[in-house]
Design a protein around this motif. Structure first.
Motif, PDB file in Angstrom:
ATOM      1  N   HIS A  31      -5.776   5.112  16.287  1.00 51.12           N
ATOM      2  CA  HIS A  31      -6.133   4.377  15.066  1.00 51.12           C
ATOM      3  C   HIS A  31      -5.241   4.713  13.872  1.00 51.12           C
ATOM      4  CE1 HIS A  31      -9.671   2.716  16.917  1.00 51.12           C
ATOM      5  NE2 HIS A  31     -10.040   3.928  17.290  1.00 51.12           N
TER       6      HIS A  31
ATOM      7  N   LEU B  73       2.281  -8.240   1.011  1.00 54.19           N
ATOM      8  CA  LEU B  73       1.761  -8.186   2.381  1.00 54.19           C
ATOM      9  C   LEU B  73       0.244  -8.045   2.391  1.00 54.19           C
ATOM     10  CD1 LEU B  73       4.315  -5.946   4.296  1.00 54.19           C
ATOM     11  CD2 LEU B  73       3.890  -8.372   4.631  1.00 54.19           C
ATOM     12  N   ALA B  74      -0.268  -7.212   1.464  1.00 48.26           N
ATOM     13  CA  ALA B  74      -1.716  -6.984   1.442  1.00 48.26           C
ATOM     14  C   ALA B  74      -2.457  -8.244   1.008  1.00 48.26           C
ATOM     15  CB  ALA B  74      -2.046  -5.828   0.509  1.00 48.26           C
TER      16      ALA B  74
ATOM     17  N   ASP C 221      -5.297  -5.185  17.996  1.00 49.58           N
ATOM     18  CA  ASP C 221      -4.060  -4.442  17.731  1.00 49.58           C
ATOM     19  C   ASP C 221      -2.833  -5.100  18.347  1.00 49.58           C
ATOM     20  OD1 ASP C 221      -5.014  -2.453  16.128  1.00 49.58           O
ATOM     21  OD2 ASP C 221      -5.638  -1.185  17.802  1.00 49.58           O
TER      22      ASP C 221
ATOM     23  N   SER D  69       9.541  -3.047   4.891  1.00 52.81           N
ATOM     24  CA  SER D  69       8.378  -3.941   4.780  1.00 52.81           C
ATOM     25  C   SER D  69       8.306  -4.886   5.981  1.00 52.81           C
ATOM     26  CB  SER D  69       8.407  -4.724   3.466  1.00 52.81           C
ATOM     27  OG  SER D  69       9.433  -5.680   3.492  1.00 52.81           O
ATOM     28  N   TRP D  70       9.464  -5.282   6.515  1.00 54.50           N
ATOM     29  CA  TRP D  70       9.444  -6.106   7.737  1.00 54.50           C
ATOM     30  C   TRP D  70       8.855  -5.299   8.896  1.00 54.50           C
ATOM     31  CZ3 TRP D  70      15.230  -7.780   7.022  1.00 54.50           C
ATOM     32  CH2 TRP D  70      15.305  -8.729   5.979  1.00 54.50           C
TER      33      TRP D  70
ATOM     34  N   LEU E 193       2.330 -13.458  12.021  1.00 51.10           N
ATOM     35  CA  LEU E 193       3.554 -12.929  11.401  1.00 51.10           C
ATOM     36  C   LEU E 193       3.401 -11.461  11.038  1.00 51.10           C
ATOM     37  CD1 LEU E 193       4.606 -15.808   8.981  1.00 51.10           C
ATOM     38  CD2 LEU E 193       5.492 -15.312  11.250  1.00 51.10           C
ATOM     39  N   ALA E 194       2.246 -11.083  10.563  1.00 55.65           N
ATOM     40  CA  ALA E 194       2.013  -9.673  10.200  1.00 55.65           C
ATOM     41  C   ALA E 194       0.608  -9.298  10.633  1.00 55.65           C
ATOM     42  CB  ALA E 194       2.159  -9.488   8.699  1.00 55.65           C
ATOM     43  N   LEU E 195       0.507  -8.111  11.227  1.00 55.66           N
ATOM     44  CA  LEU E 195      -0.800  -7.659  11.721  1.00 55.66           C
ATOM     45  C   LEU E 195      -1.177  -6.370  11.005  1.00 55.66           C
ATOM     46  CD1 LEU E 195      -3.038  -8.102  13.797  1.00 55.66           C
ATOM     47  CD2 LEU E 195      -1.669  -6.852  15.448  1.00 55.66           C
TER      48      LEU E 195
ATOM     49  N   PRO F  38      -1.056  -5.330   7.891  1.00 56.31           N
ATOM     50  CA  PRO F  38       0.078  -4.752   7.157  1.00 56.31           C
ATOM     51  C   PRO F  38      -0.334  -3.725   6.115  1.00 56.31           C
ATOM     52  CG  PRO F  38      -0.365  -6.953   6.364  1.00 56.31           C
ATOM     53  CD  PRO F  38      -1.304  -6.722   7.508  1.00 56.31           C
ATOM     54  N   PHE F  39      -1.606  -3.686   5.754  1.00 53.15           N
ATOM     55  CA  PHE F  39      -2.061  -2.763   4.706  1.00 53.15           C
ATOM     56  C   PHE F  39      -3.216  -1.956   5.275  1.00 53.15           C
ATOM     57  CE2 PHE F  39      -4.394  -2.025   0.601  1.00 53.15           C
ATOM     58  CZ  PHE F  39      -3.441  -1.169   0.074  1.00 53.15           C
TER      59      PHE F  39
ATOM     60  N   ARG G 238      -2.008   4.324  11.771  1.00 59.97           N
ATOM     61  CA  ARG G 238      -0.896   3.383  11.618  1.00 59.97           C
ATOM     62  C   ARG G 238       0.053   3.931  10.565  1.00 59.97           C
ATOM     63  NH1 ARG G 238      -5.136  -0.824  11.108  1.00 59.97           N
ATOM     64  NH2 ARG G 238      -4.592  -1.033   8.938  1.00 59.97           N
TER      65      ARG G 238
ATOM     66  N   ALA H 148       1.041  -2.038  13.169  1.00 54.82           N
ATOM     67  CA  ALA H 148      -0.223  -2.074  13.925  1.00 54.82           C
ATOM     68  C   ALA H 148       0.011  -1.939  15.422  1.00 54.82           C
ATOM     69  CB  ALA H 148      -0.958  -3.368  13.625  1.00 54.82           C
ATOM     70  N   ARG H 149       1.169  -2.381  15.871  1.00 53.41           N
ATOM     71  CA  ARG H 149       1.426  -2.367  17.326  1.00 53.41           C
ATOM     72  C   ARG H 149       1.781  -0.979  17.833  1.00 53.41           C
ATOM     73  NH1 ARG H 149       1.397  -7.919  17.645  1.00 53.41           N
ATOM     74  NH2 ARG H 149       2.430  -8.893  15.893  1.00 53.41           N
TER      75      ARG H 149
ATOM     76  N   LEU I 157      10.270 -12.629   9.926  1.00 47.98           N
ATOM     77  CA  LEU I 157       9.185 -12.343  10.875  1.00 47.98           C
ATOM     78  C   LEU I 157       9.079 -13.448  11.925  1.00 47.98           C
ATOM     79  CD1 LEU I 157       6.542 -10.963   8.369  1.00 47.98           C
ATOM     80  CD2 LEU I 157       7.963  -9.682   9.956  1.00 47.98           C
TER      81      LEU I 157
ATOM     82  N   GLN J 102       6.817  -2.858   8.589  1.00 45.72           N
ATOM     83  CA  GLN J 102       5.397  -2.694   8.294  1.00 45.72           C
ATOM     84  C   GLN J 102       4.600  -3.916   8.764  1.00 45.72           C
ATOM     85  OE1 GLN J 102       3.998  -0.043   7.220  1.00 45.72           O
ATOM     86  NE2 GLN J 102       1.946  -0.893   7.031  1.00 45.72           N
ATOM     87  N   ALA J 103       5.150  -5.105   8.500  1.00 52.16           N
ATOM     88  CA  ALA J 103       4.442  -6.332   8.869  1.00 52.16           C
ATOM     89  C   ALA J 103       4.408  -6.534  10.385  1.00 52.16           C
ATOM     90  CB  ALA J 103       5.116  -7.527   8.200  1.00 52.16           C
ATOM     91  N   GLY J 104       5.527  -6.285  11.031  1.00 50.81           N
ATOM     92  CA  GLY J 104       5.628  -6.657  12.441  1.00 50.81           C
ATOM     93  C   GLY J 104       5.348  -5.552  13.431  1.00 50.81           C
TER      94      GLY J 104
ATOM     95  N   LEU K  68      13.090  -3.369   1.830  1.00 55.84           N
ATOM     96  CA  LEU K  68      12.725  -4.679   2.374  1.00 55.84           C
ATOM     97  C   LEU K  68      12.643  -4.612   3.904  1.00 55.84           C
ATOM     98  CD1 LEU K  68      12.144  -7.678   1.824  1.00 55.84           C
ATOM     99  CD2 LEU K  68      14.602  -8.091   1.900  1.00 55.84           C
TER     100      LEU K  68
ATOM    101  N   GLU L 247      -2.593   8.544   9.112  1.00 55.82           N
ATOM    102  CA  GLU L 247      -1.427   7.900   8.496  1.00 55.82           C
ATOM    103  C   GLU L 247      -0.455   8.939   7.952  1.00 55.82           C
ATOM    104  OE1 GLU L 247      -2.372   4.900   5.499  1.00 55.82           O
ATOM    105  OE2 GLU L 247      -0.472   5.355   4.524  1.00 55.82           O
TER     106      GLU L 247
ATOM    107  N   ILE M  59      -1.511 -12.014   8.871  1.00 61.59           N
ATOM    108  CA  ILE M  59      -0.909 -13.180   8.225  1.00 61.59           C
ATOM    109  C   ILE M  59      -0.502 -14.151   9.319  1.00 61.59           C
ATOM    110  CG2 ILE M  59       0.948 -14.003   6.740  1.00 61.59           C
ATOM    111  CD1 ILE M  59       0.995 -11.257   5.405  1.00 61.59           C
TER     112      ILE M  59
ATOM    113  N   MET N 221      -8.476   7.797   8.422  1.00 60.88           N
ATOM    114  CA  MET N 221      -7.360   6.865   8.329  1.00 60.88           C
ATOM    115  C   MET N 221      -6.177   7.523   7.614  1.00 60.88           C
ATOM    116  SD  MET N 221      -5.764   4.587   6.029  1.00 60.88           S
ATOM    117  CE  MET N 221      -6.891   4.270   4.686  1.00 60.88           C
TER     118      MET N 221
END
Lengths: 260, 171
Positions: free
Chosen positions: B31, B67-68, A251, B17-18, A102-104, A106-107, B33, B25-26, A28, B20-22, B14, B136, A114, B132
């Motif tokens: 609303h 991540l959560a 966001d 998940s990257w 690093l993470a926006l 994520p859940f 995601r 949200a963008r 990330l 998902q993290a990066g 994996l 989703e 993060i 939500m």
């Protein structure tokens, strides 16, 4: 209730620590660097004329701000001399620590982010987090060795003591920051924040600035939160409430600061 | 399924998940995601069956929980059960139908979020939760098509994976 030692300290457990350090942080961080490089070095090539105009406008803005800064520095000196004469307690001067997001979110169930700073950078629980423009974003809720979790203001578990600064009072009005009504800003998972528990006779209008009140001990005073977009009277509780459009864009957070 | 192919699936999760993290949200729309990890997990489970699907679910649950950063148990168990149940569909579906990923991922998103809701209820925000999950699930369904057929292109869900279970051989 049984709680793990690391939970009690607000720090992440060893497995989460190691996983974030090995599986997530390097990738990330690299993707963030590539994104920055792309925007700064590549995409900006195609924005030459617009950047030239913006640069010119920013130069004149910098000149104005430098002038204002000199005036404010003089006033700060004077203020500090007067405070020392009156034996006032000196105000905290807290440092800003820059961090990458690093993470926006994520859940899906929680609005969190993060940040790329953790225990190794001496990040501690409940440190306020700001966006790159100094607007309030949230607070640190968990710390691992090189990352920390920030609970965003828009989450339902978030709240911040807030104060209204009327839109018609400029920055030169010295009493403005302490004159406005005080309430609590809470998140509800939407784009807006709810500004609750305002006294029924409080003067609050659409367009007023909302900043942190400094009450509650987590957020220092006068960090911008957002602007009032609507005001209504809660008949059942006999209190005023307002909706606030946050100043931070939750966001699209890419960088931020932790207030040490 | 060979160990190498299992590891390949773990690596795909994996990567999800990257994203998902990066990215999640963008690229939010109204609303909504997407959940890249859950979408990938459901596609994988439907293709490889409930045994290996459950193993991958554990890994997906772990990545989501890291991540959560909270409610590890609820996050992992909801993913585990979803992966297992979706894997059980393997023998009952036409794998090359484009409707399979659309429908299964849509329903599996409701199932997974519903299981999580049961374990960690958020009753004050039921209306928000419904919106939500609806957003989703639609977003996940759309994303599932390229992911699913990408996995099919990597030959997942073929004869090598069909109904094979090491337990059947040992019992």
């Amino acid at each position: 209730m049984v709680r793990h030692h690391s939970q009690a300290r607000g720090s992440s457990d060893a497995l989460t620590n190691a996983s974030r350090k090995v599986l997530f942080s390097p990738v990330l961080h690299t993707s963030h660097s590539v994104d920055s490089w792309w925007q700064v070095d590549v995409a900006s090539i195609f924005e030459g004329p617009r950047l030239a105009v913006e640069n010119e406008a920013l130069r004149s803005q910098v000149a104005n701000l430098m002038d204002q800064n000199r005036t404010l520095a003089d006033q700060a000196d004077e203020n500090s001399r007067l405070r020392s004469l009156l034996n006032f307690k000196s105000r905290d001067t807290r440092q800003l620590m820059p961090a990458e997001v690093l993470a926006l979110k994520p859940f899906s169930e929680r609005d969190s982010a993060i940040f790329s700073r953790g225990g190794e950078d001496e990040v501690t629980l409940k440190e306020p987090a700001l966006d790159e423009y100094g607007n309030l974003v949230g607070q640190v809720t968990a710390v691992s060795s090189n990352t920390c979790d920030v609970l965003l203001l828009t989450d339902t578990l978030s709240s911040a003591g807030a104060r209204v600064i009327p839109a018609n009072s400029g920055p030169k009005d010295p009493d403005a920051a302490s004159a406005g009504a005080v309430g609590i800003c809470v998140g509800d998972h939407s784009d807006n924040l709810q500004f609750n528990d305002l006294p029924p006779n409080s003067e609050i209008e659409v367009g007023d600035l909302v900043v942190t009140s400094g009450l509650g001990g987590i957020y220092p005073k006068n960090i911008p939160i957002g602007r009032v977009t609507s005001v209504f009277f809660d008949q059942t509780r006999f209190l005023k409430s307002a909706t606030v459009a946050p100043a931070a864009n939750f966001d699209h957070l890419q960088e931020g600061f932790l207030l040490k | 399924m060979t160990t190498a192919r299992s590891l390949l699936l773990a690596a795909i999760l994996l990567v999800a998940s990257w994203l998902q993290a990066g990215l999640s949200a963008r690229i939010a729309l109204f609303h909504a995601r997407p959940d890249f990890i859950l979408t990938t997990l459901v596609c994988i489970s439907v293709l490889i069956g409930n045994l290996y699907g459950t193993v991958q679910s554990l890994w997906a649950g772990f990545l989501t929980a890291v991540l959560a950063g909270f409610n590890y148990g609820s996050v992992m168990v909801s993913r585990l059960l979803t992966g297992f149940l979706c894997g059980s569909l393997q023998q009952h579906i036409i794998q090359d139908s484009p409707f399979i990923p659309l429908i299964t991922v849509f329903l599996a998103t409701w199932l997974c979020e519903g299981l999580y809701f049961l374990m960690a209820p958020n009753l004050h925000y039921l209306r928000w939760w419904t919106h939500m999950v609806l957003g989703e699930s639609i977003y996940n369904s759309i994303l599932s098509v390229p992911i699913y057929f990408g996995l099919r292109a990597l030959k997942f869900g073929g004869e090598a994976d069909d109904g094979f279970s090491p337990f059947v051989e040992t019992i």
